[in-house]
Design a protein around this motif. Structure first.
Motif, PDB file in Angstrom:
ATOM      1  N   ALA A 366     -98.057  38.449 -21.978  1.00 45.44           N
ATOM      2  CA  ALA A 366     -98.311  39.529 -22.940  1.00 45.44           C
ATOM      3  C   ALA A 366     -99.766  39.965 -22.889  1.00 45.44           C
ATOM      4  O   ALA A 366    -100.077  41.176 -22.918  1.00 45.44           O
ATOM      5  N   LEU A 367    -100.690  39.007 -22.784  1.00 46.09           N
ATOM      6  CA  LEU A 367    -102.107  39.355 -22.695  1.00 46.09           C
ATOM      7  C   LEU A 367    -102.406  40.122 -21.408  1.00 46.09           C
ATOM      8  O   LEU A 367    -103.203  41.082 -21.417  1.00 46.09           O
ATOM      9  N   ARG A 368    -101.812  39.717 -20.296  1.00 44.49           N
ATOM     10  CA  ARG A 368    -102.028  40.454 -19.039  1.00 44.49           C
ATOM     11  C   ARG A 368    -101.605  41.910 -19.198  1.00 44.49           C
ATOM     12  O   ARG A 368    -102.301  42.827 -18.723  1.00 44.49           O
ATOM     13  N   SER A 429     -94.352  50.474 -14.876  1.00 39.90           N
ATOM     14  CA  SER A 429     -92.986  50.919 -15.154  1.00 39.90           C
ATOM     15  C   SER A 429     -92.803  51.402 -16.578  1.00 39.90           C
ATOM     16  O   SER A 429     -91.759  51.971 -16.914  1.00 39.90           O
ATOM     17  N   GLY A 430     -93.768  51.164 -17.462  1.00 43.56           N
ATOM     18  CA  GLY A 430     -93.608  51.541 -18.859  1.00 43.56           C
ATOM     19  C   GLY A 430     -92.966  50.455 -19.691  1.00 43.56           C
ATOM     20  O   GLY A 430     -92.512  50.722 -20.807  1.00 43.56           O
ATOM     21  N   LEU A 431     -92.945  49.219 -19.176  1.00 40.97           N
ATOM     22  CA  LEU A 431     -92.356  48.102 -19.915  1.00 40.97           C
ATOM     23  C   LEU A 431     -93.406  47.120 -20.430  1.00 40.97           C
ATOM     24  O   LEU A 431     -93.055  46.159 -21.118  1.00 40.97           O
ATOM     25  N   GLY A 432     -94.685  47.351 -20.084  1.00 42.33           N
ATOM     26  CA  GLY A 432     -95.722  46.382 -20.442  1.00 42.33           C
ATOM     27  C   GLY A 432     -95.861  46.186 -21.934  1.00 42.33           C
ATOM     28  O   GLY A 432     -95.836  45.052 -22.437  1.00 42.33           O
ATOM     29  N   LEU A 433     -96.008  47.286 -22.721  1.00 44.98           N
ATOM     30  CA  LEU A 433     -96.166  47.167 -24.173  1.00 44.98           C
ATOM     31  C   LEU A 433     -94.882  46.671 -24.834  1.00 44.98           C
ATOM     32  O   LEU A 433     -94.926  45.897 -25.789  1.00 44.98           O
ATOM     33  N   THR A 434     -93.745  47.141 -24.305  1.00 42.38           N
ATOM     34  CA  THR A 434     -92.463  46.685 -24.853  1.00 42.38           C
ATOM     35  C   THR A 434     -92.324  45.176 -24.707  1.00 42.38           C
ATOM     36  O   THR A 434     -91.926  44.475 -25.642  1.00 42.38           O
ATOM     37  N   LEU A 435     -92.660  44.671 -23.531  1.00 38.21           N
ATOM     38  CA  LEU A 435     -92.558  43.233 -23.288  1.00 38.21           C
ATOM     39  C   LEU A 435     -93.582  42.458 -24.126  1.00 38.21           C
ATOM     40  O   LEU A 435     -93.276  41.392 -24.670  1.00 38.21           O
ATOM     41  N   ALA A 436     -94.809  42.989 -24.242  1.00 38.64           N
ATOM     42  CA  ALA A 436     -95.844  42.302 -25.023  1.00 38.64           C
ATOM     43  C   ALA A 436     -95.433  42.190 -26.486  1.00 38.64           C
ATOM     44  O   ALA A 436     -95.578  41.129 -27.113  1.00 38.64           O
ATOM     45  N   ARG A 437     -94.907  43.279 -27.051  1.00 38.07           N
ATOM     46  CA  ARG A 437     -94.466  43.232 -28.453  1.00 38.07           C
ATOM     47  C   ARG A 437     -93.282  42.282 -28.616  1.00 38.07           C
ATOM     48  O   ARG A 437     -93.208  41.539 -29.599  1.00 38.07           O
ATOM     49  N   ALA A 438     -92.345  42.300 -27.665  1.00 41.45           N
ATOM     50  CA  ALA A 438     -91.194  41.399 -27.758  1.00 41.45           C
ATOM     51  C   ALA A 438     -91.631  39.944 -27.727  1.00 41.45           C
ATOM     52  O   ALA A 438     -91.097  39.103 -28.459  1.00 41.45           O
ATOM     53  N   ILE A 439     -92.618  39.629 -26.877  1.00 41.01           N
ATOM     54  CA  ILE A 439     -93.117  38.252 -26.811  1.00 41.01           C
ATOM     55  C   ILE A 439     -93.792  37.870 -28.126  1.00 41.01           C
ATOM     56  O   ILE A 439     -93.594  36.759 -28.657  1.00 41.01           O
ATOM     57  N   ARG A 441     -93.285  39.130 -31.126  1.00 42.58           N
ATOM     58  CA  ARG A 441     -92.287  38.993 -32.186  1.00 42.58           C
ATOM     59  C   ARG A 441     -91.431  37.752 -31.988  1.00 42.58           C
ATOM     60  O   ARG A 441     -90.939  37.180 -32.964  1.00 42.58           O
ATOM     61  N   ASP A 442     -91.233  37.352 -30.759  1.00 43.90           N
ATOM     62  CA  ASP A 442     -90.505  36.112 -30.513  1.00 43.90           C
ATOM     63  C   ASP A 442     -91.284  34.917 -31.043  1.00 43.90           C
ATOM     64  O   ASP A 442     -90.695  33.889 -31.389  1.00 43.90           O
ATOM     65  N   HIS A 443     -92.606  35.049 -31.154  1.00 43.34           N
ATOM     66  CA  HIS A 443     -93.442  34.001 -31.741  1.00 43.34           C
ATOM     67  C   HIS A 443     -93.589  34.171 -33.247  1.00 43.34           C
ATOM     68  O   HIS A 443     -94.284  33.372 -33.892  1.00 43.34           O
ATOM     69  N   GLY A 444     -92.961  35.192 -33.830  1.00 38.02           N
ATOM     70  CA  GLY A 444     -93.108  35.454 -35.249  1.00 38.02           C
ATOM     71  C   GLY A 444     -94.262  36.357 -35.591  1.00 38.02           C
ATOM     72  O   GLY A 444     -94.622  36.498 -36.766  1.00 38.02           O
ATOM     73  N   GLY A 445     -94.886  36.984 -34.580  1.00 42.74           N
ATOM     74  CA  GLY A 445     -96.009  37.876 -34.811  1.00 42.74           C
ATOM     75  C   GLY A 445     -95.660  39.314 -34.484  1.00 42.74           C
ATOM     76  O   GLY A 445     -94.526  39.756 -34.639  1.00 42.74           O
ATOM     77  N   ASP A 446     -96.635  40.056 -33.961  1.00 47.56           N
ATOM     78  CA  ASP A 446     -96.399  41.468 -33.641  1.00 47.56           C
ATOM     79  C   ASP A 446     -97.557  41.981 -32.787  1.00 47.56           C
ATOM     80  O   ASP A 446     -98.573  41.307 -32.611  1.00 47.56           O
ATOM     81  N   VAL A 447     -97.374  43.182 -32.242  1.00 51.39           N
ATOM     82  CA  VAL A 447     -98.425  43.898 -31.525  1.00 51.39           C
ATOM     83  C   VAL A 447     -98.555  45.270 -32.146  1.00 51.39           C
ATOM     84  O   VAL A 447     -97.556  45.979 -32.340  1.00 51.39           O
TER      85      VAL A 447
END
Length: 470
Positions: A366-368, A429-439, A441-447
């Motif tokens: 997510a950080l990358r 591809s346009g999936l970087g922010l989507t994946l970062a937010r999903a990760i 939120r999977d930890h109970g947080g958000d982006v």
């Protein structure tokens, strides 16, 4: 208002019972008041009826004189006068008068009119014509005490005065004392209310817990739901609750089966796509034109990265990696060093050491993505960490043009890029922010993302539940 089902149920029943008991107390109180008046009026009417019967005797006056002498200290002798007693502050009692008329008619007494009054004080002429005013002396006597009588009788709260006009114009009047039994009545009603509350609320508390306990278990399993875990709730409680639990367990099984099928499908897709891509990469190496070969290799690598992002996003939540205490400062330094080694402008403002319970591989990815976006679209990336009481915020700032406020929410949607040309040389591809937010939120947080006042954009990765820090 209580938030639990049991609390709301008890509050509703208690409120309803309070209203019903208040109405009951009011009606009983009114009934007790009327009973006092009727009881006093009956005693007065009986005494007058007896006096009228004696008046028919020829020796009435002689006997009345003897009775007056005998009862000088006992009272309760009807007053015979030329007119009714004067009662300035009295209240007329029409219902008592109507009943008295019927009573004297049934007795065959010849009376012209009847007047019934309620008063707090009686005139001096009636002081010897009061029924029940000396009741306290007998109750407090030495004989009355051992027999269980009250030591102190209820106080007198007023009088009912009954006056009857005879056919010859004379009036016979007598007063009957009203004893104040309100404290006794209120005590009995209070005890009755407490008993009703205990009888109703104790079973309701048990029923409420019987209903809410399986619901709490169901809520806990639903809150802690994790893909791949098929936690089942024990079937308990009333029939409706049992059917709900059965339906939830079946749904949980279906969801788990669907996720298992999805994982199998994604594994097949990843294998079927990566195998030809690898073969294609081998064949591209044989192309003689260096420029063409490099372009073809770049396209294959971009397809491989896109496929990897899609599979990672689809499998998120089913990762085999377990959470562990991780030094966030060291993790950020590792990711930043990867960009610095490639000659990219990424800096990290080193802060305090913070230990957070995370899945390090996913968080690193997510950080990358966040740092890579900042460098691609904002020319550079500056990373810092803010810590609050409950959260740890990793800030990724850039000095680029930012994003219009109305477009920020759409940036987290899959395949949406800030650079709309879809040119692969200027973005992924346009999936970087989507994946970062999903990760996150999977930890109970958000982006989140917001434009900075001094220019540029800030992407904030929020992680909750800090375990330790020094």
């Amino acid at each position: 208002m209580p938030k639990s089902l049991v609390g709301q149920l008890l509050l509703l029943v208690a409120f309803t019972l309070l209203i019903a008991q208040s109405v009951n107390i009011f009606l009983l109180y009114r009934g007790a008041q009327d009973q006092r008046l009727f009881g006093a009026s009956v005693a007065a009417a009986a005494r007058i009826a007896g006096e009228l019967e004696r008046m028919d005797n020829a020796r009435y006056e002689e006997r009345r004189t003897r009775r007056e002498n005998r009862r000088r200290n006992r009272g309760a002798l009807p007053l015979v006068s030329d007119g009714p007693p004067v009662l300035p502050e009295a209240i007329r009692l029409p219902r008592i008068e109507e009943r008295a008329v019927l009573a004297f008619q049934n007795l065959g007494a010849d009376v012209k009119s009847i007047r019934a009054m309620q008063t707090l004080r009686i005139p001096e002429a009636l002081t010897r014509s009061v029924i029940g005013d000396r009741r306290g002396r007998s109750l407090a006597s030495e004989i009355g005490r051992p027999m269980g009588r009250e030591r102190k009788p209820p106080s007198i709260s007023g009088y009912v005065v009954l006056s009857v006009e005879l056919s010859d114009g004379r009036w016979i009047s007598i007063a009957s004392a009203l004893r104040d039994n309100n404290p006794r009545v209120l005590r009995s009603l209070l005890v009755q209310t407490v008993v009703l509350y205990l009888i109703l609320l104790i079973p309701l508390i048990w029923i409420g817990k019987y209903i809410s306990r399986p619901l709490r278990e169901l809520t806990g399993v639903a809150d802690n739901f994790q893909p791949g875990r098929r936690d089942r709730v024990e079937e308990s409680g009333p029939p409706d609750t049992r059917r709900l639990i059965v339906a939830f367990n079946k749904m949980n099984d279906r969801v788990g089966s669907m996720l298992d099928e999805k994982d199998v499908m994604l594994g097949a897709i990843g294998h079927d796509l990566r195998t030809p891509l690898a073969a294609l990469r081998v064949r591209v190496e044989t192309v003689d034109d260096d420029a063409e070969r490099e372009r073809m290799i770049a396209v294959i690598e971009d397809m491989d990265r896109t496929l990897d992002d899609i599979l990672s996003l689809a499998r998120l939540g089913r990762s085999g990696e377990s959470s562990e205490a991780t030094d966030i400062r060291a993790l950020i330094e590792t990711v930043v060093d990867e960009f610095v080694d490639q000659g990219l402008p990424a800096t990290y403002v080193r802060g305090d050491r913070n230990i957070v319970n995370v899945r390090a591989v996913l968080l690193r990815r997510a950080l990358r993505n966040l740092i890579g976006n900042a460098i691609k679209y904002g020319e550079n990336a500056s990373i810092s960490v803010d810590k609050t009481e409950d959260n740890l915020c990793i800030n990724v700032d850039d000095t680029g043009p930012g994003i219009p406020e109305q477009e920020i929410p759409s940036m987290f949607e899959p395949f949406v890029r800030a650079e709309h040309s879809r040119n692969k040389s200027t973005g992924g591809s346009g999936l970087g922010l989507t994946l970062a937010r999903a990760i996150a939120r999977d930890h109970g947080g958000d982006v989140t993302m917001q434009n900075r006042p001094e220019g540029g954009l800030r992407a904030k990765l929020i992680l909750p539940d800090i375990q330790a820090g020094d």
